[in-house]
Write a protein that holds these residues in place. Structure first.
Motif, PDB file in Angstrom:
ATOM      1  N   ALA A   9     -41.217  53.261  -5.097  1.00  0.00           N
ATOM      2  CA  ALA A   9     -42.357  52.291  -5.436  1.00  0.00           C
ATOM      3  C   ALA A   9     -42.603  51.689  -7.058  1.00  0.00           C
ATOM      4  O   ALA A   9     -42.784  50.963  -7.293  1.00  0.00           O
ATOM      5  CB  ALA A   9     -43.572  52.868  -4.997  1.00  0.00           C
ATOM      6  N   GLY A  10     -41.968  52.967  -7.942  1.00  0.00           N
ATOM      7  CA  GLY A  10     -42.144  52.372  -9.359  1.00  0.00           C
ATOM      8  C   GLY A  10     -41.097  51.557  -9.611  1.00  0.00           C
ATOM      9  O   GLY A  10     -41.501  50.663 -10.389  1.00  0.00           O
ATOM     10  N   ALA A  11     -39.945  51.602  -8.984  1.00  0.00           N
ATOM     11  CA  ALA A  11     -38.841  50.614  -9.549  1.00  0.00           C
ATOM     12  C   ALA A  11     -39.194  49.213  -8.924  1.00  0.00           C
ATOM     13  O   ALA A  11     -39.169  48.357  -9.740  1.00  0.00           O
ATOM     14  CB  ALA A  11     -37.399  51.217  -8.907  1.00  0.00           C
ATOM     15  N   VAL A  12     -39.644  49.282  -7.837  1.00  0.00           N
ATOM     16  CA  VAL A  12     -40.464  47.912  -7.254  1.00  0.00           C
ATOM     17  C   VAL A  12     -41.461  47.409  -8.241  1.00  0.00           C
ATOM     18  O   VAL A  12     -41.276  46.119  -8.576  1.00  0.00           O
ATOM     19  CB  VAL A  12     -40.992  48.102  -5.920  1.00  0.00           C
ATOM     20  CG1 VAL A  12     -41.447  46.669  -5.384  1.00  0.00           C
ATOM     21  CG2 VAL A  12     -39.565  48.562  -5.037  1.00  0.00           C
ATOM     22  N   ALA A  17     -42.830  43.601 -12.150  1.00  0.00           N
ATOM     23  CA  ALA A  17     -43.587  43.083 -13.193  1.00  0.00           C
ATOM     24  C   ALA A  17     -43.080  42.536 -14.432  1.00  0.00           C
ATOM     25  O   ALA A  17     -43.497  41.639 -15.152  1.00  0.00           O
ATOM     26  CB  ALA A  17     -44.298  44.570 -13.927  1.00  0.00           C
ATOM     27  N   VAL A  18     -41.625  42.725 -14.314  1.00  0.00           N
ATOM     28  CA  VAL A  18     -40.835  41.976 -15.398  1.00  0.00           C
ATOM     29  C   VAL A  18     -40.745  40.652 -15.009  1.00  0.00           C
ATOM     30  O   VAL A  18     -40.871  39.502 -15.588  1.00  0.00           O
ATOM     31  CB  VAL A  18     -39.226  42.698 -15.338  1.00  0.00           C
ATOM     32  CG1 VAL A  18     -38.314  41.660 -16.088  1.00  0.00           C
ATOM     33  CG2 VAL A  18     -39.446  43.943 -16.157  1.00  0.00           C
ATOM     34  N   ALA A  36     -46.169  43.716  -7.480  1.00  0.00           N
ATOM     35  CA  ALA A  36     -46.249  44.616  -8.653  1.00  0.00           C
ATOM     36  C   ALA A  36     -47.496  45.373  -8.457  1.00  0.00           C
ATOM     37  O   ALA A  36     -47.581  46.786  -8.264  1.00  0.00           O
ATOM     38  CB  ALA A  36     -46.429  43.849  -9.781  1.00  0.00           C
ATOM     39  N   LEU A  37     -48.499  44.745  -8.077  1.00  0.00           N
ATOM     40  CA  LEU A  37     -49.962  45.739  -7.900  1.00  0.00           C
ATOM     41  C   LEU A  37     -49.732  46.308  -6.490  1.00  0.00           C
ATOM     42  O   LEU A  37     -50.328  47.452  -6.454  1.00  0.00           O
ATOM     43  CB  LEU A  37     -51.314  44.452  -7.821  1.00  0.00           C
ATOM     44  CG  LEU A  37     -51.311  43.975  -9.136  1.00  0.00           C
ATOM     45  CD1 LEU A  37     -52.500  42.665  -8.959  1.00  0.00           C
ATOM     46  CD2 LEU A  37     -51.518  44.797 -10.047  1.00  0.00           C
ATOM     47  N   GLY A  38     -49.092  45.661  -5.443  1.00  0.00           N
ATOM     48  CA  GLY A  38     -49.019  46.400  -4.170  1.00  0.00           C
ATOM     49  C   GLY A  38     -48.185  47.873  -4.547  1.00  0.00           C
ATOM     50  O   GLY A  38     -48.122  48.957  -3.912  1.00  0.00           O
ATOM     51  N   ALA A  39     -47.003  47.641  -5.211  1.00  0.00           N
ATOM     52  CA  ALA A  39     -46.241  48.759  -5.560  1.00  0.00           C
ATOM     53  C   ALA A  39     -46.875  49.840  -6.309  1.00  0.00           C
ATOM     54  O   ALA A  39     -46.514  50.880  -5.975  1.00  0.00           O
ATOM     55  CB  ALA A  39     -44.760  48.233  -6.422  1.00  0.00           C
TER      56      ALA A  39
ATOM     57  N   VAL B  12     -43.920  51.940 -19.172  1.00  0.00           N
ATOM     58  CA  VAL B  12     -43.154  50.884 -19.095  1.00  0.00           C
ATOM     59  C   VAL B  12     -43.731  49.692 -18.739  1.00  0.00           C
ATOM     60  O   VAL B  12     -43.800  48.587 -19.217  1.00  0.00           O
ATOM     61  CB  VAL B  12     -41.932  51.178 -17.994  1.00  0.00           C
ATOM     62  CG1 VAL B  12     -41.238  49.920 -17.590  1.00  0.00           C
ATOM     63  CG2 VAL B  12     -40.911  52.238 -18.648  1.00  0.00           C
ATOM     64  N   LEU B  13     -44.731  50.225 -17.548  1.00  0.00           N
ATOM     65  CA  LEU B  13     -45.673  48.747 -17.107  1.00  0.00           C
ATOM     66  C   LEU B  13     -46.634  48.284 -18.329  1.00  0.00           C
ATOM     67  O   LEU B  13     -46.899  47.287 -18.565  1.00  0.00           O
ATOM     68  CB  LEU B  13     -46.617  49.550 -16.064  1.00  0.00           C
ATOM     69  CG  LEU B  13     -45.959  49.524 -14.749  1.00  0.00           C
ATOM     70  CD1 LEU B  13     -47.091  49.741 -13.643  1.00  0.00           C
ATOM     71  CD2 LEU B  13     -45.559  48.226 -14.395  1.00  0.00           C
TER      72      LEU B  13
END
Lengths: 164, 102
Positions: A9-12, A17-18, A36-39, B12-13
Motif C-alpha cells: 500500500a505504501g509503494a502504491v 503521489a509522485v 494515493a489517498l486510497g492507498a 516521503v509523502l
C-alpha cells in the motif's frame, strides 16, 4: 503479513503521489490523488486503524477529491497536457524536498530505528468514539464550530457580488 | 512491523507534497499537494498510536486532522474560485496583487 500489506500500500501511495505532483494534466493529477489517498487508507488498515481508514475513504475520496474536481470544472481546467503547469523552479523545489527528506529520514531512523509495532486491534469505531466523547470532548466541539465557520466563510466568499 | 516503515513513508509523502507546493503553478494542484502533506501527518499519528498502545489517542487526533483538512479545502477552493472570477486564471505566480477583485 501486515508488513507486506503495508509495504504494498505504501509503494502504491508513493507512486501515485509522485504522479500527482509531476503530471502535466490537471484532471489526471486529481484522479491519481484518489489512488494515493486510497492507498494511504490501506496503510491505515494495515496499522489496525480501521475506523480512520474508513473515514479517510469517506471524507478524502468521497468529499475532498469531488470538491477538487468541481473546482477544476468551474475554473475551466483544460484536459490537454499543459507543459507550463510546473514552474521553472522545479529543480530548486526538488532539491529542497530531497534535503528535507534526507534530514527527516535520518532523524526518524536515528530516533526510532529499533522500535517495533506489535499488531494489536484497537481501532474500532467504539474505541475511537469512546475516546472522542470521554477525553476529547472540548476539542471536538471547538472543531465542529471551526467547521461551521469554514462553511459559512466559503458560502460568504462564493456569494460575494462584484462591487460598483 | 518496524516503526520506521510508516514513519519513512510519511517522510516521503510529506516531501512529495513539499515539492508539489513549491514547483506547481496552478493553485488547485498546490491544494492537492497540501492534502498529501496532511496525509503524511495522519500516517505519523496512526503509526505512533499503534506503537504506544494506548486507547486510540493518535487515531482520534488523525480524525481531527481529517476534519481540519475538509475545512481547509472548502475555504481554499472558495478562495480559488474567487480568484478565477476576478482574474480569469488560477495561476499562483501571476496573482501578485492583494487588492480586491473589482
Amino acid at each position: 503479513m501486515t508488513t507486506a500489506l503495508f509495504s504494498v500500500a505504501g509503494a502504491v501511495a508513493v507512486v501515485a503521489a509522485v504522479v500527482v505532483v509531476v503530471s502535466r494534466r490537471i484532471v489526471h493529477a486529481a484522479l491519481w490523488l484518489v489512488l494515493a489517498l486510497g492507498a494511504v487508507a490501506g496503510c491505515f488498515g494495515a496499522l489496525q486503524a480501521e475506523f480512520v481508514a474508513l473515514v479517510q475513504i469517506l471524507v478524502y475520496v468521497g468529499a475532498i477529491v469531488v470538491l477538487v474536481l468541481f473546482a477544476l470544472m468551474l475554473t475551466k481546467a483544460p484536459m490537454k497536457p499543459l507543459p507550463e503547469l510546473t514552474t521553472g523552479r522545479s529543480p530548486f523545489a526538488a532539491g529542497v524536498a530531497a534535503v528535507l527528506a534526507l534530514i527527516l529520514g535520518a532523524g526518524v531512523v536515528f530516533a526510532f530505528g529499533n522500535e517495533k509495532i506489535k499488531p494489536v486491534t484497537d481501532g474500532s469505531a467504539k474505541t475511537v468514539g469512546t475516546q472522542i466523547f470521554k477525553n476529547w470532548v472540548l476539542p471536538f466541539e471547538v472543531l465542529s464550530v471551526l467547521l461551521l465557520a469554514a462553511l459559512i466563510g466559503a458560502i460568504a466568499l462564493s456569494q460575494r457580488k462584484k462591487e460598483d | 512491523m518496524p516503526l520506521v516503515l510508516p514513519l519513512l513513508l510519511a517522510v516521503v509523502l510529506f516531501c512529495i507534497g513539499v515539492y508539489g507546493v513549491l514547483a506547481r503553478r496552478n493553485v488547485i494542484t498546490m491544494l492537492m499537494s497540501f492534502e498529501l502533506m496532511l496525509n503524511a501527518v495522519n500516517l505519523n499519528l496512526v503509526a505512533f498510536d499503534a506503537w504506544r498502545v494506548d486507547e486510540a489517542t493518535g487515531q482520534t487526533l488523525a480524525i481531527f486532522v481529517i476534519t481540519l483538512a475538509a475545512a481547509e479545502i472548502g475555504l481554499g477552493l472558495a478562495i480559488v474560485l474567487l480568484l478565477f472570477r476576478g482574474h480569469g486564471h488560477v495561476d499562483a505566480d501571476a496573482a501578485r496583487d492583494l487588492e480586491e477583485a473589482s
